[in-house]
Design an enzyme around this catalytic site. Structure first.
Site, PDB file in Angstrom:
ATOM      1  N   HIS A  57      36.170  32.410  51.343  1.00 42.83           N
ATOM      2  CA  HIS A  57      36.787  33.687  50.995  1.00 42.83           C
ATOM      3  C   HIS A  57      37.046  33.769  49.492  1.00 42.83           C
ATOM      4  O   HIS A  57      37.885  34.544  49.045  1.00 42.83           O
ATOM      5  CB  HIS A  57      38.092  33.882  51.766  1.00 42.83           C
ATOM      6  CG  HIS A  57      37.898  34.085  53.237  1.00 42.83           C
ATOM      7  ND1 HIS A  57      38.933  34.385  54.088  1.00 42.83           N
ATOM      8  CD2 HIS A  57      36.791  34.024  54.017  1.00 42.83           C
ATOM      9  CE1 HIS A  57      38.474  34.497  55.330  1.00 42.83           C
ATOM     10  NE2 HIS A  57      37.172  34.284  55.301  1.00 42.83           N
ATOM     11  N   ASP A  74      38.116  29.881  54.697  1.00 43.74           N
ATOM     12  CA  ASP A  74      39.143  30.717  54.066  1.00 43.74           C
ATOM     13  C   ASP A  74      38.992  30.581  52.561  1.00 43.74           C
ATOM     14  O   ASP A  74      37.889  30.342  52.078  1.00 43.74           O
ATOM     15  CB  ASP A  74      40.539  30.306  54.552  1.00 43.74           C
ATOM     16  CG  ASP A  74      41.506  31.497  54.599  1.00 43.74           C
ATOM     17  OD1 ASP A  74      41.724  32.114  53.544  1.00 43.74           O
ATOM     18  OD2 ASP A  74      42.032  31.805  55.673  1.00 43.74           O
TER      19      ASP A  74
END
Length: 475
Positions: A305, A282
């Site tokens: 991310h 993430d």
């Protein structure tokens, strides 16, 4: 008489020379002794020093009663080895009580050290290490520290939302050459976790999973040297803190591990994150509402991310984020690069952002502002929004994943993004020769230099409704 005068002259010269050489010798061996107990952590090059945090409430002189000395204590009265309090360190036995006892002992003395020694694999259950404590407390992890292996081993009575919590501390250091191992695999495999299908889509269903390390309502915190890996959810989280220094840490979990943000900040001010490596499933670093004066330098991020501000303004809430700097950083093989994401319907602002000297390597959405962030297909359109303004992108270079344009400014229909500055931005496709055009919607700004790809979609000047916004939504 002349002989006597000569002897007297020789005596005077010898006396002067002897005194001179004695003073020179003394000067050569003179030194200033350092103050006892003062530590000098390596300054993270090249960042400037953090702003001084406001002084917290006075710490009570003795928050815990002094326990009886444990057998086998270190010669230093300030070092409390958890094995002296009964920790086994075999990776199987529950060492929670030993860590709690060592913490209480170290908390009660100045410059106390909780030591988890090298060679030990210590398993403890969900624990809150709370203050206030005497000044200079250190948690020195040189071995391995880990939670129970998965939800089935997690004690029923324990909180499943967090594992290690450091609460109400001031001047605390968490450091060492050891590893915090999260044993996250069995949590990631829960059917309620989001899983990405072969077509890139994902289905999500919230379920309780622990954040591995949480700092809550604490000031002047330092985390350095540690390896933190495989968290069930967020690796490290700071809530309501002020004065945070993170230096030379490594955070890692698999690329597809869900919700494993590396470092998350919420309602936290005066933060420095330096010289660290984060790869996870993430956001590398995520910055939530209530954060200001955050300096990020020398970070290698990815796969991940990217670095995100947000999401902000969910459920029509107000969000305020300001003075965020990201410099001298590498982002590689990531779903996003530098991202600002806000929900429709929120209020507040994101302002004074500087992204400078960033190297992109095969990144999807290198530069993105998304004011239509939504986690489902049924988010309704709303007129209010968190305002984004005073954002600079300088010397952003590298390659992008061709599945999406490298620059994307999707700003609110009613609350425009303003004063965006682009300078020396050069982003080329990782594969092929076709350069994708940037996307802009209601975004105002300027190019100080020509960019690659050319960004001709930024609007000049400022929107007419700017003054009305400032009077209603300012932070």
């Amino acid at each position: 008489m002349r002989r006597l005068s000569g002897i007297l002259v020789i005596y005077i010269i010898s006396t002067v020379l002897f005194g001179h050489f004695t003073n020179v010798a003394r000067a050569r061996y003179h030194y200033h002794k350092g103050r006892h107990g003062v530590t000098h952590p390596l300054p993270p090059p090249p960042p400037p020093p953090l702003e001084t945090a406001n002084p917290p409430d006075q710490v009570p002189s003795d928050p815990y009663p002094s326990p009886d000395p444990a057998p086998g204590d270190s010669d230093s009265g300030c070092v409390f080895d958890v094995t002296s309090f009964g920790a086994v360190g075999d990776g199987s036995c529950d060492d929670t009580a030993a860590f709690q006892d060592a913490w209480k002992a170290a908390c009660a003395v100045e410059s106390g050290v909780v030591l988890a020694p090298e060679g030990g694999v210590f398993k403890i259950t969900s624990t809150i290490f709370s203050g206030p404590c005497k000044p200079g407390l250190v948690f020195q992890l040189d071995g391995v520290l880990m939670p129970p292996d998965g939800p089935e081993e997690w004690p029923e009575k324990d909180n499943k939302n967090q594992w290690l919590v450091f609460y109400r501390l001031d001047g605390f250091t968490f450091s060492g050459k050891g590893t915090v191992e999260g044993n996250g695999q069995k949590w990631w495999d829960l059917p309620c976790k989001p899983h990405r299908g072969p077509d890139g889509s994902s289905s999500s269903g919230p379920c309780a999973s622990p954040t591995m390390i949480r700092f809550f309502m604490s000031n002047n915190i330092e985390v350095k040297g540690l390896r933190i890996q495989n968290s069930p959810q967020f690796h490290m989280k700071f809530d309501g803190c002020q004065g945070v220094l993170i230096n030379e840490i490594q955070i890692s979990s698999p690329k597809l591990s869900p919700n494993t943000d590396g470092i998350h900040l919420g309602n936290t001010r005066s933060v420095g994150i330096y010289n660290s490596v984060v790869s996870n499933g993430d956001d590398c670093i995520s910055i939530g509402t209530g954060c200001s004066d955050v300096d990020i330098q020398g970070v290698t991020c990815g796969p991940s991310h990217g670095i995100s501000i947000g999401s902000l303004g969910v459920h029509n809430s107000q969000a305020c984020v300001s003075n965020i700097t990201v410099r001298n950083t590498v982002i590689r093989d990531s779903d996003n690069g530098l991202r600002v994401k806000t929900w429709q319907g929120g209020t507040g602002s994101v302002s004074n952002l500087l992204f400078e000297n960033i190297q992109m390597e095969n990144v999807l959405n290198c530069i993105i502002v998304d004011q239509y962030y939504c986690q489902s297909k049924d988010c309704r359109n709303e007129t209010s929004a968190v305002k984004v303004f005073d954002v600079e992108y300088r010397n952003i270079k590298g390659t992008y994943d061709v599945r999406s344009p490298p620059i994307h400014f999707a700003c609110s229909d009613t609350v425009a993004c303003t004063n965006i500055t682009m300078s020396e931005v050069e982003l080329l496709p990782e594969e092929g020769e076709l350069v994708d055009d940037p996307f802009c919607w209601n975004a105002y700004g300027k190019q100080e230099t020509l960019t690659i790809p050319p960004i001709d979609c930024l609007l000049d000047g400022s929107p007419v409704v700017e003054e009305a916004y400032d009077s209603n939504y300012g932070c």
